[in-house]
Design an enzyme around this catalytic site. Structure first.
Site, PDB file in Angstrom:
ATOM      1  N   CYS A   1       2.424   1.642  10.983  1.00  0.00           N
ATOM      2  CA  CYS A   1       3.403   2.369  10.172  1.00  0.00           C
ATOM      3  C   CYS A   1       3.882   3.655  10.852  1.00  0.00           C
ATOM      4  O   CYS A   1       4.808   4.288  10.370  1.00  0.00           O
ATOM      5  CB  CYS A   1       2.822   2.692   8.802  1.00  0.00           C
ATOM      6  SG  CYS A   1       2.547   1.225   7.788  1.00  0.00           S
TER       7      CYS A   1
ATOM      8  N   HIS B   1      -1.399  -8.148   2.566  1.00  0.00           N
ATOM      9  CA  HIS B   1      -1.272  -8.707   3.917  1.00  0.00           C
ATOM     10  C   HIS B   1      -2.409  -8.311   4.859  1.00  0.00           C
ATOM     11  O   HIS B   1      -2.512  -8.821   5.970  1.00  0.00           O
ATOM     12  CB  HIS B   1       0.076  -8.310   4.543  1.00  0.00           C
ATOM     13  CG  HIS B   1       0.169  -6.899   4.995  1.00  0.00           C
ATOM     14  ND1 HIS B   1       0.081  -6.541   6.329  1.00  0.00           N
ATOM     15  CD2 HIS B   1       0.358  -5.751   4.314  1.00  0.00           C
ATOM     16  CE1 HIS B   1       0.205  -5.229   6.439  1.00  0.00           C
ATOM     17  NE2 HIS B   1       0.378  -4.731   5.228  1.00  0.00           N
TER      18      HIS B   1
ATOM     19  N   SER C   1      -3.432  -3.696  -0.670  1.00  0.00           N
ATOM     20  CA  SER C   1      -2.328  -4.486  -0.127  1.00  0.00           C
ATOM     21  C   SER C   1      -2.783  -5.905   0.172  1.00  0.00           C
ATOM     22  O   SER C   1      -3.953  -6.131   0.498  1.00  0.00           O
ATOM     23  CB  SER C   1      -1.808  -3.822   1.152  1.00  0.00           C
ATOM     24  OG  SER C   1      -0.716  -4.527   1.685  1.00  0.00           O
TER      25      SER C   1
ATOM     26  N   THR D   1      12.128  -6.894 -10.278  1.00  0.00           N
ATOM     27  CA  THR D   1      11.529  -8.138 -10.748  1.00  0.00           C
ATOM     28  C   THR D   1      10.179  -8.363 -10.084  1.00  0.00           C
ATOM     29  O   THR D   1      10.044  -8.226  -8.871  1.00  0.00           O
ATOM     30  CB  THR D   1      12.463  -9.330 -10.440  1.00  0.00           C
ATOM     31  OG1 THR D   1      13.732  -9.096 -11.067  1.00  0.00           O
ATOM     32  CG2 THR D   1      11.882 -10.636 -10.963  1.00  0.00           C
TER      33      THR D   1
ATOM     34  N   GLN E   1      -7.651  -0.618   3.536  1.00  0.00           N
ATOM     35  CA  GLN E   1      -8.513  -1.195   4.571  1.00  0.00           C
ATOM     36  C   GLN E   1      -9.870  -1.648   4.048  1.00  0.00           C
ATOM     37  O   GLN E   1     -10.610  -2.328   4.766  1.00  0.00           O
ATOM     38  CB  GLN E   1      -8.711  -0.193   5.720  1.00  0.00           C
ATOM     39  CG  GLN E   1      -7.503  -0.033   6.637  1.00  0.00           C
ATOM     40  CD  GLN E   1      -7.169  -1.276   7.444  1.00  0.00           C
ATOM     41  OE1 GLN E   1      -7.972  -2.196   7.566  1.00  0.00           O
ATOM     42  NE2 GLN E   1      -5.969  -1.318   7.994  1.00  0.00           N
TER      43      GLN E   1
ATOM     44  N   GLY F   1       0.785  -1.227   0.000  1.00  0.00           N
ATOM     45  CA  GLY F   1       0.000   0.000   0.000  1.00  0.00           C
ATOM     46  C   GLY F   1       0.814   1.273   0.000  1.00  0.00           C
ATOM     47  O   GLY F   1       0.476   2.239  -0.696  1.00  0.00           O
TER      48      GLY F   1
END
Length: 376
Positions: free
Chosen positions: A322, A197, A195, A233, A175, A69
């Site tokens: 974060c 996870h 995201s 990559t 979220q 994210g």
């Protein structure tokens, strides 16, 4: 230890882990390589792109895979600013945006930024947004669901205002991805990020959608991956794993929503003995993600409560992971206009699909016990 911090991250789903392992061992070729191993990896990558695009109701040509994210927010905003709809150097953003958004805006040179607070329901005031627009406004940034209190912003109204004034609109969907049906929302924005996870997928993978009609310039010149959108990559195994779990969780949206509503009501009921000290920051049910509860307990510092809960075997948080390392109050507390002392009292409890009702009751009883002992 019982986990109540699903808004920060989630455990990897067992089926997603199997997909990751299989893709890592059988589709290990670089997707940009021209030999058969590369071709197999490329086919898997494009299949994932198509599946996620269908799930989100978007054109797959605008979908790019990223490391998550935060990177997605950065690249999306840079892409939109490289191709504004009109001349101007003014940006409007929510005050409660994720720390990655604040970091991006802080580094921009030559732009003026207007930050919008939240009202008492934890929502952007649409009238205040409209009044903040100037002829120089080229971009509006408002996250879909706040990561700390779970309020769902009125993106339809915001998007309408942006269209009327020829303004790009970026939204952080981290979220809401995998928790809300997004097909009606995705066509309204210029770009969005998500995201893996947060939905039981692997860490280090996510994506960005940028409307294909926007002729953006690459922030990192000379990149060959993801049609030049980003270098590095492509992590095909993680993308395959994220895609598999996104499909799985999408089929469980209604079931999970009902489960979270029950858990939320149960926690609130269990906190009744200290209800006079508890302030919950929330919107009306149709504008609230039930799995995230942001609150403060008067007179009790959030960090102390978090550590006490940890001591009793419960993992809760004081806001976005974060920014916790910076020891700063959750962004949402500033946006809500809380005093410094009130901001320090903030805690977040978030549920996941494995959260059990009896564990929620135990957590509530533990919090009540901690507060009772503290205030003796």
């Amino acid at each position: 230890m019982i986990y109540f911090d699903f808004a920060a991250t989630t455990p990897l789903d067992a089926e997603a882990a199997e997909v990751f392992l299989q893709a890592s061992t059988e589709f290990f070729g670089n997707s940009s390589s021209l030999h058969d191993f590369g071709g197999q990896s490329q086919d898997l990558l494009e299949n994932c792109r198509e599946e996620l695009a269908n799930l989100l109701g978007i054109n797959k040509k605008g979908l790019y895979f990223t490391s998550g994210g935060s990177e997605g927010n950065f690249l999306a905003i840079e892409a939109l600013l490289s191709a504004p709809k009109k001349a101007g150097k003014h940006i409007i953003a929510g005050m409660a945006e994720h720390s990655s958004i604040h970091g991006i805006l802080d580094r921009l040179e030559g732009y003026s930024i207007t930050y919008l607070p939240l009202n008492s329901s934890g929502l952007i005031d649409i009238e205040e947004l409209a009044n903040a627009i100037t002829p120089d406004t080229v971009l509006v940034i408002v996250q879909h669901v706040n990561s700390e209190i779970g309020t769902i912003q009125p993106l339809e109204d915001i998007a309408r205002i942006c269209r009327e004034h020829d303004i790009h609109f970026h939204s952080d969907f981290v979220q809401s991805f995998g928790k809300i049906e997004l097909k009606k929302i995705t066509p309204l924005v210029s770009s969005f990020s998500f995201s893996g996870h947060k939905i039981y997928g692997p860490k280090g993978v996510g994506g960005v959608y940028v409307d294909p009609a926007i002729s953006w310039r690459a922030f990192f010149p000379g990149g060959s991956h993801e049609r030049g959108f980003r270098p590095g990559t492509v992590n095909v195994p993680a993308i395959a794993s994220m895609t598999a779990v996104a499909q799985k969780i999408h089929d469980q949206l209604v079931q999970c929503h009902g489960h979270f509503l029950q858990l939320r009501a149960t926690l609130m009921e269990s906190l009744n003995p200290i209800k006079d000290s508890v302030v919950v920051f929330e919107a009306a049910p149709d504008s609230q993600l039930p799995s995230i509860i942001g609150l403060r307990i008067s007179g009790v510092e959030g960090q102390w409560m978090m550590l006490e809960c940890n001591r009793y075997g419960f993992a809760i948080s004081t806001g976005s992971a974060c920014q916790i390392g910076m020891q700063a109050p959750a962004k949402v507390t500033q946006a809500l206009g809380l005093s410094p002392q009130e901001a320090k009292e903030f805690i977040r409890i978030s549920f996941g699909k494995t959260t059990k009702m009896e564990d929620v009751v135990k957590l509530g009883e533990t919090i009540v016990d901690i507060v009772m002992k503290f205030k003796l």
